[in-house]
Scaffold this active site. Sequence first.
Site, mmCIF file in Angstrom:
data_model
loop_
_atom_site.group_PDB
_atom_site.id
_atom_site.type_symbol
_atom_site.label_atom_id
_atom_site.label_comp_id
_atom_site.label_asym_id
_atom_site.label_seq_id
_atom_site.Cartn_x
_atom_site.Cartn_y
_atom_site.Cartn_z
ATOM 1 C CE LYS A 1 0.155 -4.599 3.010
ATOM 2 N NZ LYS A 1 -0.131 -5.953 2.438
ATOM 3 C CB THR B 1 -0.895 -0.014 1.265
ATOM 4 O OG1 THR B 1 -1.461 1.270 1.445
ATOM 5 C CG2 THR B 1 -0.105 -0.349 2.521
ATOM 6 C CG ASP B 2 -1.144 4.996 -1.012
ATOM 7 O OD1 ASP B 2 -1.737 4.334 -0.132
ATOM 8 O OD2 ASP B 2 -1.703 5.901 -1.655
ATOM 9 C CD GLU B 3 -3.684 3.373 4.001
ATOM 10 O OE1 GLU B 3 -3.696 3.364 5.236
ATOM 11 O OE2 GLU B 3 -4.697 3.143 3.308
ATOM 12 C CE1 TYR C 1 -3.319 -2.653 5.590
ATOM 13 C CE2 TYR C 1 -3.375 -0.299 5.123
ATOM 14 C CZ TYR C 1 -3.340 -1.608 4.680
ATOM 15 O OH TYR C 1 -3.307 -1.891 3.332
HETATM 16 P P1 NAD Z 1 -9.404 -7.517 2.205
HETATM 17 O O1 NAD Z 1 -9.388 -7.241 3.667
HETATM 18 O O2 NAD Z 1 -10.642 -7.261 1.423
HETATM 19 O O3 NAD Z 1 -9.018 -9.055 1.935
HETATM 20 C C1 NAD Z 1 -7.981 -9.696 2.633
HETATM 21 C C2 NAD Z 1 -8.109 -11.196 2.369
HETATM 22 O O4 NAD Z 1 -7.023 -11.856 3.046
HETATM 23 C C3 NAD Z 1 -9.404 -11.814 2.904
HETATM 24 O O5 NAD Z 1 -9.948 -12.689 1.946
HETATM 25 C C4 NAD Z 1 -8.962 -12.551 4.153
HETATM 26 O O6 NAD Z 1 -9.763 -13.686 4.443
HETATM 27 C C5 NAD Z 1 -7.549 -12.957 3.775
HETATM 28 N N1 NAD Z 1 -6.689 -13.178 4.954
HETATM 29 C C6 NAD Z 1 -6.551 -12.383 6.038
HETATM 30 N N2 NAD Z 1 -5.681 -12.928 6.903
HETATM 31 C C7 NAD Z 1 -5.229 -14.067 6.337
HETATM 32 C C8 NAD Z 1 -4.306 -15.075 6.732
HETATM 33 N N3 NAD Z 1 -3.667 -14.996 7.903
HETATM 34 N N4 NAD Z 1 -4.073 -16.115 5.902
HETATM 35 C C9 NAD Z 1 -4.734 -16.219 4.715
HETATM 36 N N5 NAD Z 1 -5.636 -15.320 4.296
HETATM 37 C C10 NAD Z 1 -5.866 -14.250 5.095
HETATM 38 O O7 NAD Z 1 -8.173 -6.685 1.626
HETATM 39 P P2 NAD Z 1 -7.990 -6.029 0.184
HETATM 40 O O8 NAD Z 1 -8.538 -4.665 0.230
HETATM 41 O O9 NAD Z 1 -8.421 -6.986 -0.846
HETATM 42 O O10 NAD Z 1 -6.395 -5.897 0.146
HETATM 43 C C11 NAD Z 1 -5.584 -6.932 -0.395
HETATM 44 C C12 NAD Z 1 -4.134 -6.517 -0.285
HETATM 45 O O11 NAD Z 1 -3.935 -5.290 -0.991
HETATM 46 C C13 NAD Z 1 -3.700 -6.243 1.160
HETATM 47 O O12 NAD Z 1 -2.394 -6.734 1.305
HETATM 48 C C14 NAD Z 1 -3.723 -4.726 1.276
HETATM 49 O O13 NAD Z 1 -2.778 -4.293 2.212
HETATM 50 C C15 NAD Z 1 -3.347 -4.320 -0.129
HETATM 51 N N6 NAD Z 1 -3.858 -3.014 -0.575
HETATM 52 C C16 NAD Z 1 -5.196 -2.712 -0.445
HETATM 53 C C17 NAD Z 1 -5.653 -1.489 -0.925
HETATM 54 C C18 NAD Z 1 -7.114 -1.122 -0.844
HETATM 55 O O14 NAD Z 1 -7.487 0.009 -1.184
HETATM 56 N N7 NAD Z 1 -8.011 -2.033 -0.462
HETATM 57 C C19 NAD Z 1 -4.770 -0.581 -1.518
HETATM 58 C C20 NAD Z 1 -3.420 -0.935 -1.629
HETATM 59 C C21 NAD Z 1 -2.984 -2.147 -1.156
HETATM 60 P P1 TYD Z 2 -10.928 3.797 4.078
HETATM 61 O O1 TYD Z 2 -11.868 3.368 3.003
HETATM 62 O O2 TYD Z 2 -11.033 3.174 5.432
HETATM 63 O O3 TYD Z 2 -9.457 3.653 3.485
HETATM 64 P P2 TYD Z 2 -8.019 4.179 4.099
HETATM 65 O O4 TYD Z 2 -8.204 4.573 5.499
HETATM 66 O O5 TYD Z 2 -7.158 2.969 3.951
HETATM 67 O O6 TYD Z 2 -7.607 5.315 3.214
HETATM 68 O O7 TYD Z 2 -11.093 5.355 4.259
HETATM 69 C C1 TYD Z 2 -10.901 6.258 3.175
HETATM 70 C C2 TYD Z 2 -10.984 7.666 3.727
HETATM 71 O O8 TYD Z 2 -12.319 7.904 4.169
HETATM 72 C C3 TYD Z 2 -10.105 7.875 4.931
HETATM 73 O O9 TYD Z 2 -9.578 9.208 4.881
HETATM 74 C C4 TYD Z 2 -11.057 7.742 6.109
HETATM 75 C C5 TYD Z 2 -12.359 8.260 5.555
HETATM 76 N N1 TYD Z 2 -13.589 7.646 6.103
HETATM 77 C C6 TYD Z 2 -14.638 8.467 6.530
HETATM 78 O O10 TYD Z 2 -14.561 9.713 6.461
HETATM 79 N N2 TYD Z 2 -15.759 7.876 7.009
HETATM 80 C C7 TYD Z 2 -15.878 6.520 7.134
HETATM 81 O O11 TYD Z 2 -16.942 6.027 7.635
HETATM 82 C C8 TYD Z 2 -14.809 5.684 6.682
HETATM 83 C C9 TYD Z 2 -14.886 4.178 6.790
HETATM 84 C C10 TYD Z 2 -13.681 6.301 6.163
#
Ligand code: NAD
Ligand code: TYD
Length: 360
Positions: A162, A132-134, A158
């Site tokens: 990461k 992630t960019d975070e 989080y």
């Molecule tokens: P998500 O929470 O929707 O899905 C995570 C999945 O991992 C789930 O299916 C869960 O059951 C599985 N999981 C969790 N713990 C596990 C374990 N110990 N063993 C096996 N499986 C396990 O997350 P996502 O949004 O799909 O993100 C996927 C990846 O991309 C993550 O690594 C996250 O850090 C990264 N990422 C997400 C975003 C975003 O905007 N969602 C952006 C950048 C990077």
């Molecule tokens: P989120 O979808 O949780 O992603 P991330 O925290 O990883 O960026 O949140 C996106 C943005 O929206 C973040 O700045 C937090 C804000 N947010 C709200 O303002 N209200 C909400 O109920 C949630 C879940 C997030």
Amino acid sequence: MILVTGGAGFIGSNFVLGWLAQSDEPVINLDKLTYAGNLGNLQALADDPRHVFVKGDICDEKLVAGLLAQYKPRAILNFAAESHVDRSIHGPRDFVITNVNGTFALLEATRAYWADLADADKAAFRFLHVSTDEVYGTLGAEDAPFTETTAYAPNSPYSASKAASDHLVRAYYHTYGLPTLTTNCSNNYGPYHFPEKLIPLIIANARQGKPLPIYGDGQQVRDWLYVSDHCAAIRRVLEAGRPGETYNVGGWNEMANLDVVRILCGILDELAPKAAGSYVDQIVHVADRPGHDRRYAIDARKIERELGWKPVETFETGIRKTVEWYLEHDAWVRDVQSGDYLRWLDTNYSNRDSQPEPGQ
Ligand code: NAD
Ligand code: TYD
């Protein structure tokens, strides 16, 4: 074949569906099915022999080693993680366990497997870590976007977990020569996004007549990328990325949260109007998230220059598709909110007779 971890989550399931739509190369999908994992996302593959689902934990090094020995994948793509910042504030332990210890266990099993491969297979093997960019922390309004050389400065449990996993991946390349790749992506949105995250939560709450909660002043900025663009970037990095490198992936689409929510309300007003008034009337400001990062922005020029990837969707096209998807998948949202999806395994397997393989 390839081994995907976390392939029942939001991005992982989009990746698996996208992969098998453009390739016949089988996928082993290892997922623990935490609250965020939903096999219903993969229903289209229920009878597809190219998809092998294994319920298990990436922390279980023996299980992973067994899968590697059995299926001999040419690549591992690690999506598995605890991914929600607010949950990491309430309970950071699971984040350290899965994101740090889990990635470590996966790397250890992979290192042992990779060391015994024939030279050509060893050279072709890839371990792709989805991050992630975070990890870069927060930007001020005038700061340049994050590049691959921006110093890590995570601010939430989080992002800290990461960041730690990214460092381990890096170390396995430099220390052992394991051919690793890391992608650091901005905020994704699209189908199968769990309705605890901003965009799907707002759509679901709007439809259900509930308040639309904005943390603080709502002027926090995120760089939104449609999930299929992220999946295409991952495929491209797997195909042509240089081992040991990291690639920033982003949508060139910075937007303040309040503007995102207003756009969602506008599309919903158009596609699913309320009897009276606008969805905007449901917006409420609530207490801010502790340690809330003010701005993320990705400089995605390296992946474009070196690998020719750039996003296909604009925010306008992607967000409209997303709202349309949620409007057509009310049942998916209801199942997730009621917890019914957690019973999917029972539903799917309990009434099927199981028979041993012929000859065994
Ligand atoms: P998500 O929470 O929707 O899905 C995570 C999945 O991992 C789930 O299916 C869960 O059951 C599985 N999981 C969790 N713990 C596990 C374990 N110990 N063993 C096996 N499986 C396990 O997350 P996502 O949004 O799909 O993100 C996927 C990846 O991309 C993550 O690594 C996250 O850090 C990264 N990422 C997400 C975003 C975003 O905007 N969602 C952006 C950048 C990077
Ligand atoms: P989120 O979808 O949780 O992603 P991330 O925290 O990883 O960026 O949140 C996106 C943005 O929206 C973040 O700045 C937090 C804000 N947010 C709200 O303002 N209200 C909400 O109920 C949630 C879940 C997030």
